[in-house]
Design an enzyme around this catalytic site. Structure first.
Site, PDB file in Angstrom:
ATOM      1  CG  ASP A   1      -2.169   0.851   1.044  1.00  0.00           C
ATOM      2  OD1 ASP A   1      -3.269   0.266   0.986  1.00  0.00           O
ATOM      3  OD2 ASP A   1      -2.050   2.095   0.929  1.00  0.00           O
TER       4      ASP A   1
ATOM      5  CG  LEU B   1      -0.820   0.864  -6.829  1.00  0.00           C
ATOM      6  CD1 LEU B   1      -2.331   0.936  -6.589  1.00  0.00           C
ATOM      7  CD2 LEU B   1      -0.438  -0.503  -7.392  1.00  0.00           C
TER       8      LEU B   1
ATOM      9  CG  PHE C   1      -8.722  -5.622  -3.275  1.00  0.00           C
ATOM     10  CD1 PHE C   1      -8.331  -6.779  -3.938  1.00  0.00           C
ATOM     11  CD2 PHE C   1     -10.041  -5.532  -2.850  1.00  0.00           C
ATOM     12  CE1 PHE C   1      -9.239  -7.810  -4.178  1.00  0.00           C
ATOM     13  CE2 PHE C   1     -10.955  -6.555  -3.079  1.00  0.00           C
ATOM     14  CZ  PHE C   1     -10.552  -7.690  -3.746  1.00  0.00           C
ATOM     15  N   GLY C   2      -5.693  -1.995  -4.458  1.00  0.00           N
ATOM     16  CA  GLY C   2      -5.178  -0.659  -4.171  1.00  0.00           C
ATOM     17  C   GLY C   2      -5.694   0.362  -5.163  1.00  0.00           C
ATOM     18  N   GLY C   3      -5.727   1.616  -4.744  1.00  0.00           N
ATOM     19  CA  GLY C   3      -6.087   2.708  -5.646  1.00  0.00           C
ATOM     20  C   GLY C   3      -7.083   3.662  -5.032  1.00  0.00           C
TER      21      GLY C   3
ATOM     22  CG  ASN D   1     -21.522  -0.351  -7.928  1.00  0.00           C
ATOM     23  OD1 ASN D   1     -22.227   0.634  -8.145  1.00  0.00           O
ATOM     24  ND2 ASN D   1     -20.766  -0.428  -6.847  1.00  0.00           N
TER      25      ASN D   1
ATOM     26  CE1 TYR E   1     -13.111   3.659  -7.513  1.00  0.00           C
ATOM     27  CE2 TYR E   1     -15.501   3.638  -7.704  1.00  0.00           C
ATOM     28  CZ  TYR E   1     -14.330   3.050  -7.270  1.00  0.00           C
ATOM     29  OH  TYR E   1     -14.370   1.855  -6.602  1.00  0.00           O
TER      30      TYR E   1
ATOM     31  CE  LYS F   1     -11.907   0.585  -8.884  1.00  0.00           C
ATOM     32  NZ  LYS F   1     -10.790  -0.187  -8.306  1.00  0.00           N
TER      33      LYS F   1
ATOM     34  CB  SER G   1     -17.498  -4.913   0.131  1.00  0.00           C
ATOM     35  OG  SER G   1     -17.204  -6.046   0.921  1.00  0.00           O
TER      36      SER G   1
HETATM   37  N1  NAD Z   1     -15.604  -1.081  -0.428  1.00  0.00           N
HETATM   38  C1  NAD Z   1     -16.451  -1.174  -1.441  1.00  0.00           C
HETATM   39  O1  NAD Z   1     -17.660  -1.282  -1.243  1.00  0.00           O
HETATM   40  C2  NAD Z   1     -15.941  -1.167  -2.856  1.00  0.00           C
HETATM   41  C3  NAD Z   1     -16.863  -1.143  -3.920  1.00  0.00           C
HETATM   42  C4  NAD Z   1     -16.407  -1.186  -5.230  1.00  0.00           C
HETATM   43  C5  NAD Z   1     -15.060  -1.265  -5.478  1.00  0.00           C
HETATM   44  N2  NAD Z   1     -14.163  -1.263  -4.443  1.00  0.00           N
HETATM   45  C6  NAD Z   1     -12.726  -1.296  -4.763  1.00  0.00           C
HETATM   46  O2  NAD Z   1     -12.069  -2.164  -3.855  1.00  0.00           O
HETATM   47  C7  NAD Z   1     -10.777  -1.653  -3.556  1.00  0.00           C
HETATM   48  C8  NAD Z   1     -10.618  -1.497  -2.050  1.00  0.00           C
HETATM   49  O3  NAD Z   1     -11.620  -0.623  -1.576  1.00  0.00           O
HETATM   50  P1  NAD Z   1     -11.652  -0.110  -0.057  1.00  0.00           P
HETATM   51  O4  NAD Z   1     -13.062   0.126   0.279  1.00  0.00           O
HETATM   52  O5  NAD Z   1     -10.835  -1.007   0.779  1.00  0.00           O
HETATM   53  O6  NAD Z   1     -10.951   1.319  -0.232  1.00  0.00           O
HETATM   54  P2  NAD Z   1      -9.812   1.987   0.673  1.00  0.00           P
HETATM   55  O7  NAD Z   1      -9.727   3.407   0.221  1.00  0.00           O
HETATM   56  O8  NAD Z   1     -10.065   1.724   2.117  1.00  0.00           O
HETATM   57  O9  NAD Z   1      -8.491   1.202   0.230  1.00  0.00           O
HETATM   58  C9  NAD Z   1      -7.762   1.541  -0.922  1.00  0.00           C
HETATM   59  C10 NAD Z   1      -6.286   1.524  -0.557  1.00  0.00           C
HETATM   60  O10 NAD Z   1      -5.530   1.864  -1.722  1.00  0.00           O
HETATM   61  C11 NAD Z   1      -4.444   2.665  -1.301  1.00  0.00           C
HETATM   62  N3  NAD Z   1      -3.974   3.522  -2.409  1.00  0.00           N
HETATM   63  C12 NAD Z   1      -4.582   4.626  -2.926  1.00  0.00           C
HETATM   64  N4  NAD Z   1      -3.803   5.185  -3.862  1.00  0.00           N
HETATM   65  C13 NAD Z   1      -2.691   4.408  -3.943  1.00  0.00           C
HETATM   66  C14 NAD Z   1      -1.521   4.483  -4.734  1.00  0.00           C
HETATM   67  N5  NAD Z   1      -1.326   5.465  -5.640  1.00  0.00           N
HETATM   68  N6  NAD Z   1      -0.581   3.538  -4.547  1.00  0.00           N
HETATM   69  C15 NAD Z   1      -0.738   2.538  -3.637  1.00  0.00           C
HETATM   70  N7  NAD Z   1      -1.838   2.418  -2.857  1.00  0.00           N
HETATM   71  C16 NAD Z   1      -2.795   3.361  -3.023  1.00  0.00           C
HETATM   72  C17 NAD Z   1      -4.974   3.500  -0.153  1.00  0.00           C
HETATM   73  O11 NAD Z   1      -3.902   3.941   0.684  1.00  0.00           O
HETATM   74  C18 NAD Z   1      -5.909   2.538   0.544  1.00  0.00           C
HETATM   75  O12 NAD Z   1      -5.303   1.873   1.627  1.00  0.00           O
HETATM   76  C19 NAD Z   1     -10.644  -0.350  -4.321  1.00  0.00           C
HETATM   77  O13 NAD Z   1      -9.964  -0.601  -5.555  1.00  0.00           O
HETATM   78  C20 NAD Z   1     -12.068   0.049  -4.586  1.00  0.00           C
HETATM   79  O14 NAD Z   1     -12.185   0.856  -5.757  1.00  0.00           O
HETATM   80  C21 NAD Z   1     -14.578  -1.194  -3.141  1.00  0.00           C
END
Ligand code: NAD
Length: 267
Positions: free
Chosen positions: A34, A52, A71-73, A112, A136, A140, A166
């Site tokens: 991360d 990333l 899952f990062g981003g 989604n 965003y 995706k 989630s």
């Molecule tokens: N939680 C949900 O309901 C949901 C829904 C759809 C998609 N997602 C996707 O699932 C993934 C995880 O979601 P989440 O809810 O845990 O989000 P979150 O923001 O808690 O976690 C994302 C992580 O990515 C890291 N990150 C951001 N930019 C970065 C970079 N440039 N380099 C390295 N790391 C970086 C952040 O520090 C963070 O810890 C994401 O890709 C998100 O788009 C989540």
């Protein structure tokens, strides 16, 4: 398909922390990465801070890895600069690093919001056209196409999980349709790591009777959700917003934010 080392990006995030716990001891080595600080490495873990957007750092991060859970981003709507760096350049760097390192498989946390402009009244499946509801969501959709390029052209197989919502529990009426429990997310990730496929799109959703999506492709691959948002119906039913575009579209407020189009033209 035994994996010696699996890389989890976004390991400091909400879903990354859940997966870290659920995957503990599952592989000889779990490499956690991360941009943000993470808990120190436990037994069978490696912890690597990495942006990333830094191509050479990401190439190094992918070395000696067999499979990646990406899952990062940037995980919500943001300006172009953030989305471009973390999700578009970041995805390019990750898939290219994977190809160079001989990674066999990537499980991608898509969203989604890649299809968020579709109407709620239309039940769509994995073949629905992309209809991003913002920058965003577009990133995706781009990630899904990038995954297809590397799967079919370079043999890096990919499961794109269009995650709904989630969280520990559904937070509102829309999430009665889109919720995915953490346990079901773990089940879907397991399918992503073990099923036999080259490139697939599925919906990351529990067994919700009000779901917007036909998730038969996930079921075909072996996904069997054990949770459902239905037990929260009493809590949230009827608690809709007074935002007509949010209520019309699958993406909800992501779709209505900055909306200046024609509601009748929506897919
Ligand atoms: N939680 C949900 O309901 C949901 C829904 C759809 C998609 N997602 C996707 O699932 C993934 C995880 O979601 P989440 O809810 O845990 O989000 P979150 O923001 O808690 O976690 C994302 C992580 O990515 C890291 N990150 C951001 N930019 C970065 C970079 N440039 N380099 C390295 N790391 C970086 C952040 O520090 C963070 O810890 C994401 O890709 C998100 O788009 C989540």
């Amino acid at each position: 398909m035994p994996y010696q080392r699996v890389l989890l990006t976004g390991a400091a995030g909400n879903l990354g922390r859940e997966l870290r716990t659920r995957l503990a001891g599952r592989f000889p080595t779990l490499r956690l990465s991360d941009l943000a600080e993470m808990a120190p490495a436990g037994p069978g873990e490696e912890v690597v801070r990495c942006d990333l957007a830094d191509a050479s750092a990401v190439a190094e991060l992918c070395r000696d890895v067999d499979a990646i859970l990406h899952f990062g981003g940037q995980a919500t709507e943001a300006g172009w600069d953030k989305v471009l760096a973390a999700n578009i350049a970041g995805a390019i760097n990750l898939w290219e690093g994977a190809r160079l390192a001989g990674v066999r498989r990537i499980v991608f946390a898509s969203s989604n919001h890649a299809i968020g402009m579709h109407r709620r009244s239309t039940t769509i499946d994995h073949r629905a056209m992309a209809a991003p509801d913002g920058r965003y969501g577009l990133s995706k959709a781009f990630g899904e196409d990038l995954a297809a390029l590397y799967a079919y052209k370079h043999g890096v197989s990919a499961l794109c999980i269009r995650i709904g919502s989630s969280f520990a529990e559904p937070a509102d009426a829309r999430q009665l349709s889109t919720w995915m429990s953490f346990a079901d997310l773990g089940r879907m990730v397991e399918v992503g790591l073990t099923a036999d496929y080259t490139y697939e799109i599925v919906y990351g959703v529990s067994d919700n009777s009000r779901s917007f999506w036909d998730n038969s492709n996930a079921e075909r691959l072996g996904y069997r959700p054990a949770d459902s948002a239905d037990r929260f119906i009493e809590t949230h039913i009827g608690k809709t917003t007074d935002d007509p575009i949010a209520e019309l579209t699958q993406g909800g407020t992501f779709s209505s934010s900055e909306f200046s189009g024609d509601p009748d033209a929506l897919p």
